[in-house]
Design a protein around this motif. Sequence first.
Motif, short mmCIF file in Angstrom:
data_model
loop_
_atom_site.label_atom_id
_atom_site.label_comp_id
_atom_site.label_asym_id
_atom_site.label_seq_id
_atom_site.Cartn_x
_atom_site.Cartn_y
_atom_site.Cartn_z
N LEU A 1 67.20 76.10 141.36
CA LEU A 1 68.53 75.52 141.55
C LEU A 1 69.60 76.61 141.54
CD1 LEU A 1 68.32 72.36 139.25
CD2 LEU A 1 67.84 72.54 141.70
N THR B 1 68.55 70.12 148.83
CA THR B 1 67.67 68.95 148.72
C THR B 1 66.22 69.34 148.49
OG1 THR B 1 67.23 68.84 151.12
CG2 THR B 1 69.16 67.65 150.29
N LEU C 1 64.70 69.77 144.65
CA LEU C 1 64.76 68.51 143.92
C LEU C 1 63.72 67.52 144.45
CD1 LEU C 1 68.63 68.15 143.61
CD2 LEU C 1 67.01 68.71 141.78
N CYS D 1 59.94 66.04 142.50
CA CYS D 1 59.52 64.65 142.37
C CYS D 1 58.02 64.48 142.54
CB CYS D 1 60.25 63.78 143.39
SG CYS D 1 62.01 63.59 143.06
N LEU E 1 62.33 75.09 138.89
CA LEU E 1 63.73 74.72 139.14
C LEU E 1 64.72 75.64 138.42
CD1 LEU E 1 63.72 70.82 138.92
CD2 LEU E 1 63.83 72.24 140.97
N TRP F 1 57.91 65.79 138.23
CA TRP F 1 58.30 64.48 137.72
C TRP F 1 57.32 63.39 138.11
CZ3 TRP F 1 63.68 65.99 139.93
CH2 TRP F 1 64.28 66.91 139.06
#
Length: 333
Positions: A63, A102, A105, A109, A116, A127
């Motif tokens: 990020l 985008t 992230l 998922c 990150l 996740w």
Amino acid sequence: MDPITQGAFGAVFAQLHGRKKDIAKAGVIGALAGMAPDLDILIRSMNDPLLALEYHRHFTHSLLFIPFGGLIVSLVLHPLLGRRWGLSFLQTLLWCIIGYATHALLDACTSYGTQLLWPLTNTRFSWDIISVIDPLVTVPILVLTILAARRKARGYVFLAIAWLVLYFGFAAYLHERALAEGVKLAESRGLEVVRLEAKPSFANIVVWKIITETKDTFYVDAIKPFGDTPNVWEGQSSKKLDIDRDLPWLDKSSQQAKDIERFRWFSMDYIALDKNNPNRVADIRYSLLPQEIQPLWGIDLSPDATPEDHIVYYNDRGDSRGAVKRLWQMIWE
């Protein structure tokens, strides 16, 4: 996720910004920027097969790298496309940053693991909400993005984002249901759980892979977390890798031993000795069928290797056609 999905995500969010007449331009630039972080696959070595694994979803997916990644992509795309289309550099830069942002992230998922917060930590975030390939994510977003570009109508962009919110929200709900059912299954077996995770099976969020870790064993099962009595397919188990027990011949100071630890980090410590090959260490997170321990990849070691020799990385897809057919049956059972 796959490049098409990454591009579609970058496109749809870039299309939220700018003039309606430029929606198609925003889509193209956002899509290219959305795919750009995966250029880290070019970082590889002929001599070290794990280098590519270490650097995929590494700094390009951080990020903290987003502003720099977006700037680099814009410095390439503005001369190639932006100027030709009469765009200002700032407009190109904005779409590139949005598209680039985008990517990581979305990857987080999935279950693969994404760094990150590099360089603050090399933790791989996953996740476990969606599969690395999911047509119910890709197809609607791609279609709506193209419609928005062709008709210069931002309403299709809002529809795409609404679909994403609904689908990802439902996937997160099913993930929690699968975890809860996994806990019940572990309790019914009397297991002392160290770690328990639920991961979507290939290309769907209907059937989930449950990995239950105890002190010395991994248990793998499949659960369809719908209704009052979810479907459960009890699967297989495997002893966790114990180098002293499983690879007594291995020199602890050798490159192969170091490579095992690198692979352990990549696999988030979900590693076990392959039951069919005493010199193969496998990543048990991924298999074609969620209730089986038939890993898609791993590393091969050799007792005859020199202390400087690296491991050999392998991929094994097995009977993919038969597995997809069986998984489809499980989805509809």
